[in-house]
Design an enzyme around this catalytic site. Structure first.
Site, mmCIF file in Angstrom:
data_model
loop_
_atom_site.group_PDB
_atom_site.id
_atom_site.type_symbol
_atom_site.label_atom_id
_atom_site.label_comp_id
_atom_site.label_asym_id
_atom_site.label_seq_id
_atom_site.Cartn_x
_atom_site.Cartn_y
_atom_site.Cartn_z
ATOM 1 N N SER A 1 39.394 12.880 10.392
ATOM 2 C CA SER A 1 38.707 13.747 11.346
ATOM 3 C C SER A 1 37.228 13.834 10.990
ATOM 4 O O SER A 1 36.849 13.728 9.805
ATOM 5 C CB SER A 1 39.333 15.138 11.247
ATOM 6 O OG SER A 1 38.482 16.094 11.808
ATOM 7 N N TYR B 1 42.638 22.665 6.025
ATOM 8 C CA TYR B 1 43.000 21.505 6.853
ATOM 9 C C TYR B 1 42.041 20.342 6.575
ATOM 10 O O TYR B 1 42.444 19.216 6.295
ATOM 11 C CB TYR B 1 42.970 21.884 8.335
ATOM 12 C CG TYR B 1 42.800 20.704 9.249
ATOM 13 C CD1 TYR B 1 43.873 19.850 9.506
ATOM 14 C CD2 TYR B 1 41.557 20.417 9.829
ATOM 15 C CE1 TYR B 1 43.701 18.735 10.326
ATOM 16 C CE2 TYR B 1 41.386 19.317 10.649
ATOM 17 C CZ TYR B 1 42.462 18.477 10.893
ATOM 18 O OH TYR B 1 42.292 17.382 11.689
ATOM 19 N N LYS C 1 42.408 16.405 4.715
ATOM 20 C CA LYS C 1 41.969 15.118 5.288
ATOM 21 C C LYS C 1 41.079 14.386 4.293
ATOM 22 O O LYS C 1 41.222 13.187 4.063
ATOM 23 C CB LYS C 1 41.234 15.336 6.614
ATOM 24 C CG LYS C 1 42.127 15.808 7.756
ATOM 25 C CD LYS C 1 43.059 14.709 8.219
ATOM 26 C CE LYS C 1 44.089 15.183 9.215
ATOM 27 N NZ LYS C 1 45.171 14.250 9.469
HETATM 28 O O1 LIG Z 1 37.821 28.885 23.047
HETATM 29 C C1 LIG Z 1 36.880 28.198 22.618
HETATM 30 C C2 LIG Z 1 37.070 27.123 21.751
HETATM 31 C C3 LIG Z 1 35.971 26.428 21.306
HETATM 32 N N1 LIG Z 1 34.727 26.769 21.709
HETATM 33 C C4 LIG Z 1 33.571 25.955 21.282
HETATM 34 O O2 LIG Z 1 33.813 24.652 21.755
HETATM 35 C C5 LIG Z 1 33.352 23.684 20.832
HETATM 36 C C6 LIG Z 1 34.530 22.793 20.450
HETATM 37 O O3 LIG Z 1 35.479 23.547 19.734
HETATM 38 P P1 LIG Z 1 36.951 22.991 19.452
HETATM 39 O O4 LIG Z 1 37.528 22.405 20.672
HETATM 40 O O5 LIG Z 1 37.722 24.079 18.780
HETATM 41 O O6 LIG Z 1 36.692 21.772 18.455
HETATM 42 P P2 LIG Z 1 35.952 21.746 17.045
HETATM 43 O O7 LIG Z 1 35.709 23.083 16.500
HETATM 44 O O8 LIG Z 1 34.768 20.836 17.202
HETATM 45 O O9 LIG Z 1 37.051 21.088 16.121
HETATM 46 C C7 LIG Z 1 37.698 19.895 16.499
HETATM 47 O O10 LIG Z 1 36.996 18.809 16.026
HETATM 48 C C8 LIG Z 1 36.953 18.686 14.612
HETATM 49 C C9 LIG Z 1 36.218 17.423 14.302
HETATM 50 O O11 LIG Z 1 34.894 17.495 14.711
HETATM 51 C C10 LIG Z 1 38.371 18.630 14.075
HETATM 52 O O12 LIG Z 1 38.329 18.581 12.685
HETATM 53 C C11 LIG Z 1 39.150 19.818 14.492
HETATM 54 O O13 LIG Z 1 40.482 19.686 14.052
HETATM 55 C C12 LIG Z 1 39.122 19.923 15.966
HETATM 56 O O14 LIG Z 1 39.768 21.115 16.366
HETATM 57 C C13 LIG Z 1 32.750 24.452 19.677
HETATM 58 O O15 LIG Z 1 31.372 24.560 19.898
HETATM 59 C C14 LIG Z 1 33.391 25.845 19.781
HETATM 60 O O16 LIG Z 1 32.575 26.885 19.295
HETATM 61 C C15 LIG Z 1 34.510 27.838 22.547
HETATM 62 O O17 LIG Z 1 33.376 28.164 22.901
HETATM 63 N N2 LIG Z 1 35.605 28.523 22.990
#
Ligand SMILES: O=c1ccn([C@@H]2O[C@H](COP(=O)(O)OP(=O)(O)O[C@H]3O[C@H](CO)[C@@H](O)[C@H](O)[C@H]3O)[C@@H](O)[C@H]2O)c(=O)[nH]1
Length: 445
Positions: free
Chosen positions: A217, A242, A246
């Site tokens: 990841s 987590y 990895k």
């Molecule tokens: O309800 C939500 C969920 C997320 N976000 C935002 O959306 C973006 C993406 O968030 P999310 O979809 O949770 O992905 P990440 O936090 O980027 O994490 C993902 O991507 C990572 C790799 O970059 C992996 O390690 C993780 O397992 C995977 O969940 C971020 O800016 C969050 O702050 C929101 O605003 N609202």
């Protein structure tokens, strides 16, 4: 205050579409020595008149655990249907083992592997996956696979699988994967992800199987020092268990390859997987309230959640919301087939970013989903989520060059495919007998 992002309707997939195409029949076969299930696969209307897919009894002796073996005696060597072009199945008796093959990324990868002619054995404990996905995979690819309902920590079952099949390589997806959950139950994460992987690697070595593709990841980069992030960027520090699992497994593979040149490992660092198979037949099946943005937005569109929480609008990005590199799950899947091709060149240990190189903000995602489903999507601005960074995008040029892999899908296609899957399967996959039994056992234990 709740806002709503609405855009003109580019494409609309009706929520009235329902998937009644698949009607899985699972039947317990009364047998004093075997606990097996018979799976009757439904036929494509193209093939109904020409061939019959008949389940056969598993040929192996296993009487103490639940094991399914899908089989299709009448599988043709070439086929075409409306979902895949004509594919020639290679005559290759060697197998690939896919741990976690019933899960989101695993299931889409298995479709590509079957299309590419691989013989596939799936091992999955179904904690975060559905057996139904395996039934559908076979329908999509018109080829059978073998399935073991087992945990990668189970040395005995893994040993039996390696004894029984001529395995050429392993694609290792099986892992617990929720960042937030990992901070609450770290021991479970280290036990499942790290110990499970070590168990798998030891058994591979015992059976002289030295080819592995590992699901890693972008999280291993921590808060990257430069954007887009490339594979030479420093790794860590990673703050959640987590991500640490990895990184630790990556390091283990690097050490193994350094110590013994028989080992070859392709490490794939995913950015933000989303979308679903364009057929709408397989997709992500999050349990409970989704943590990730895309499935969360999708449940808001369905009306299962009231609004999207936007975690921070004060990041140093063009609109203040977090920017990520979203990649279609089918592009990730073809990345794994490319990784297997790479393994054939005996590369040692190599790592590749799988992303598109294009970043989208939370606002852009909400707007793109709104275009895909033709509905306004309500949202609320909230505080930043702890542990989040402003922007993460991939430099995937190494994978482009060395794997000859290029993502094909753009953001609108990702959203359309996600929405198609959600519309056809509003509550995800139906539960199988095994999953129902698991739940019952969990309740009574
Ligand atoms: O309800 C939500 C969920 C997320 N976000 C935002 O959306 C973006 C993406 O968030 P999310 O979809 O949770 O992905 P990440 O936090 O980027 O994490 C993902 O991507 C990572 C790799 O970059 C992996 O390690 C993780 O397992 C995977 O969940 C971020 O800016 C969050 O702050 C929101 O605003 N609202």
């Amino acid at each position: 205050m709740t806002f709503s992002a609405g855009l003109s309707q580019d494409s609309f997939v009706s929520t009235s579409r329902r998937n009644n195409f698949f009607t899985q029949e699972i039947e317990e076969i009364p047998n004093t020595t075997k606990a097996v299930h018979k799976i009757n696969l439904p036929l494509s209307h193209h093939h109904q008149n020409h061939r019959q897919m008949q389940p056969t009894q598993p040929s192996f002796q296993q009487n103490r655990r639940k094991t399914l073996e899908y089989n299709n005696n009448n599988a043709t060597k070439t086929f075409d249907n409306d979902l895949t072009s004509t594919i020639t199945v290679k005559n290759n008796e060697r197998h690939v083992l896919v741990t976690g093959g019933a899960g989101y990324i695993g299931s889409h990868t298995v479709v590509e592997l079957l299309k590419d002619g691989y013989n596939v054995i799936v091992v999955d404990n179904l904690t975060n996956a559905c057996e139904e996905s395996l039934v559908r995979i076979q329908k999509l690819s018109n080829r059978p696979l073998k399935f073991y309902h087992a945990n990668i920590l189970d040395e005995k079952i893994l040993t039996e699988i390696f004894e029984k099949y001529n395995i050429w390589g392993v694609l290792h997806f099986a892992a617990l994967k929720a960042v937030g959950e990992s901070t609450k139950i770290p021991l479970e994460y280290y036990w499942n992800n790290v110990t499970g992987s070590l168990n798998l690697f030891r058994i591979m070595e015992k059976f002289d199987v030295y080819n592995i593709v590992f699901s890693s990841s972008a999280t291993v980069y921590g808060d990257p020092d430069m954007i887009p992030v490339n594979e030479k960027s420093s790794l860590g520090p990673v703050i959640n268990p987590y991500g640490k699992t990895k990184l630790f497994i990556e390091e283990t593979l690097r050490d193994m390859c350094n110590a013994d040149n028989k080992w070859n490992a392709v490490i794939l660092r995913y950015f933000n997987p989303t979308g679903a198979h364009p057929s709408g037949i397989i997709g992500e099946n999050p349990r409970g309230v989704p943590n990730n943005l895309m499935p969360y937005v999708s449940q808001v569109v369905q009306g299962r959640l009231p609004f999207v929480n936007i975690y921070g609008d004060d990041y140093d990005t063009f609109d203040g919301t977090g920017v990520r590199d979203y990649i279609h799950v089918c592009d990730l899947a073809t990345g794994h087939v490319a990784a297997l091709r790479k393994l054939k060149t005996k590369p040692g240990c190599v790592a590749y970013n799988l992303g598109t190189g294009v970043g989208y903000s939370v606002f852009q995602i909400i707007k793109a989903m709104s275009r895909a489903c033709g509905k306004d999507i309500p949202y609320k601005i909230q505080q930043r989520r702890p542990g989040d960074v402003g922007i993460v995008t991939a430099d995937a040029s190494l994978a482009n060059i060395e794997l000859d892999w290029y993502p094909k899908y753009n953001l609108d296609q990702m959203c359309q495919d996600l929405w198609r899957w959600t519309s056809i399967n509003p509550m995800g996959y139906p539960e199988s007998i095994i999953e129902k039994k698991n739940k019952l056992q969990e309740k009574t234990s």
